[in-house]
Enzyme design. Structure first.
Site, mmCIF file in Angstrom:
data_model
loop_
_atom_site.group_PDB
_atom_site.id
_atom_site.type_symbol
_atom_site.label_atom_id
_atom_site.label_comp_id
_atom_site.label_asym_id
_atom_site.label_seq_id
_atom_site.Cartn_x
_atom_site.Cartn_y
_atom_site.Cartn_z
ATOM 1 N N ASN A 114 0.804 -1.228 0.000
ATOM 2 C CA ASN A 114 0.000 0.000 0.000
ATOM 3 C C ASN A 114 0.835 1.276 0.000
ATOM 4 O OD1 ASN A 114 0.915 -0.203 2.598
ATOM 5 N ND2 ASN A 114 -1.091 -0.459 3.540
ATOM 6 N N GLU A 128 9.140 5.786 16.401
ATOM 7 C CA GLU A 128 9.462 5.397 15.020
ATOM 8 C C GLU A 128 10.516 6.315 14.405
ATOM 9 O OE1 GLU A 128 5.201 3.235 13.922
ATOM 10 O OE2 GLU A 128 5.778 5.056 12.868
HETATM 11 P P1 ADP Z 1 -1.612 1.118 8.562
HETATM 12 O O1 ADP Z 1 -0.332 0.985 7.754
HETATM 13 O O2 ADP Z 1 -2.706 1.752 7.767
HETATM 14 O O3 ADP Z 1 -1.372 1.783 9.894
HETATM 15 P P2 ADP Z 1 -1.752 -1.412 10.003
HETATM 16 O O4 ADP Z 1 -0.909 -0.754 11.043
HETATM 17 O O5 ADP Z 1 -3.014 -2.082 10.419
HETATM 18 O O6 ADP Z 1 -2.125 -0.374 8.832
HETATM 19 O O7 ADP Z 1 -0.891 -2.514 9.252
HETATM 20 C C1 ADP Z 1 0.480 -2.304 8.985
HETATM 21 C C2 ADP Z 1 0.774 -2.764 7.578
HETATM 22 O O8 ADP Z 1 0.596 -4.182 7.495
HETATM 23 C C3 ADP Z 1 -0.158 -2.230 6.486
HETATM 24 O O9 ADP Z 1 0.185 -0.923 6.066
HETATM 25 C C4 ADP Z 1 0.029 -3.252 5.388
HETATM 26 O O10 ADP Z 1 1.244 -3.072 4.670
HETATM 27 C C5 ADP Z 1 0.120 -4.543 6.200
HETATM 28 N N1 ADP Z 1 -1.198 -5.172 6.335
HETATM 29 C C6 ADP Z 1 -2.238 -4.743 7.084
HETATM 30 N N2 ADP Z 1 -3.306 -5.559 6.977
HETATM 31 C C7 ADP Z 1 -2.926 -6.547 6.107
HETATM 32 C C8 ADP Z 1 -3.561 -7.701 5.569
HETATM 33 N N3 ADP Z 1 -4.814 -8.007 5.900
HETATM 34 N N4 ADP Z 1 -2.856 -8.484 4.707
HETATM 35 C C9 ADP Z 1 -1.575 -8.181 4.371
HETATM 36 N N5 ADP Z 1 -0.906 -7.101 4.849
HETATM 37 C C10 ADP Z 1 -1.566 -6.290 5.703
#
Ligand code: ADP
Ligand code: MG
Length: 139
Positions: A114, A128
């Protein structure tokens, strides 16, 4: 509003697609100021340490694999309300659910790949930034 700092990472997928410049432009156009910047290929222990909070999640292995497959660009950003402002600019974790004019909508591929990371709170932002930058490298 308070001046804050937050950590941004341009993830390997976006670096591979040559989107560093486009993403930095979106960041600067949003009024966030780059205070530190470095390109680095994360080692497995460094990626695991950075995402330690997600260790128990089913996608942890996939996440570490992804984050170590090529170089990333880490940045410390500063601005009014920078943490939430940058979260808003990134958009939802899943690019398919991200709003128009967000980085993930424009550059993310899927919920794993993403394009960008952004700190989620004051405490995590502080930790961080310190994880990647000694104080004298944040200008
Ligand atoms: P964010 O980056 O929006 O804060 P999270 O902290 O929940 O999201 O998750 C950290 C990272 O883990 C995400 O940015 C993504 O790269 C990965 N991730 C999150 N959910 C999933 C999933 N269901 N499957 C694969 N990778 C995921
Ligand atoms: Mg997060």
């Amino acid at each position: 509003m308070a001046t804050e700092r937050t950590l941004s990472i341009v993830k390997p997928d976006a670096v591979e697609k040559h989107r560093i410049g486009a993403i930095v432009k979106m960041i600067e156009d949003a009024g966030l100021v780059v205070k530190a910047m470095r390109m680095v290929h994360l080692s497995r222990p460094v990626a695991e340490g950075f995402y330690a909070v997600h260790k128990a999640r089913p996608f942890f292995g996939e996440l570490v694999e992804f984050m170590t497959r090529g170089p990333v660009v880490v940045m410390a950003l500063e601005g009014d309300n920078a943490i939430q402002k940058y979260r808003d600019l990134m958009g939802a974790t899943d690019p398919a659910k991200a709003a128009e004019n967000t980085i993930r909508k424009a550059h993310g591929a899927n919920v794993g790949e993403n394009a960008v990371h952004g700190s989620d709170a004051a405490e995590t932002a502080k930790n961080e930034i310190a994880y990647f930058f000694p104080g004298h490298e944040v200008f």
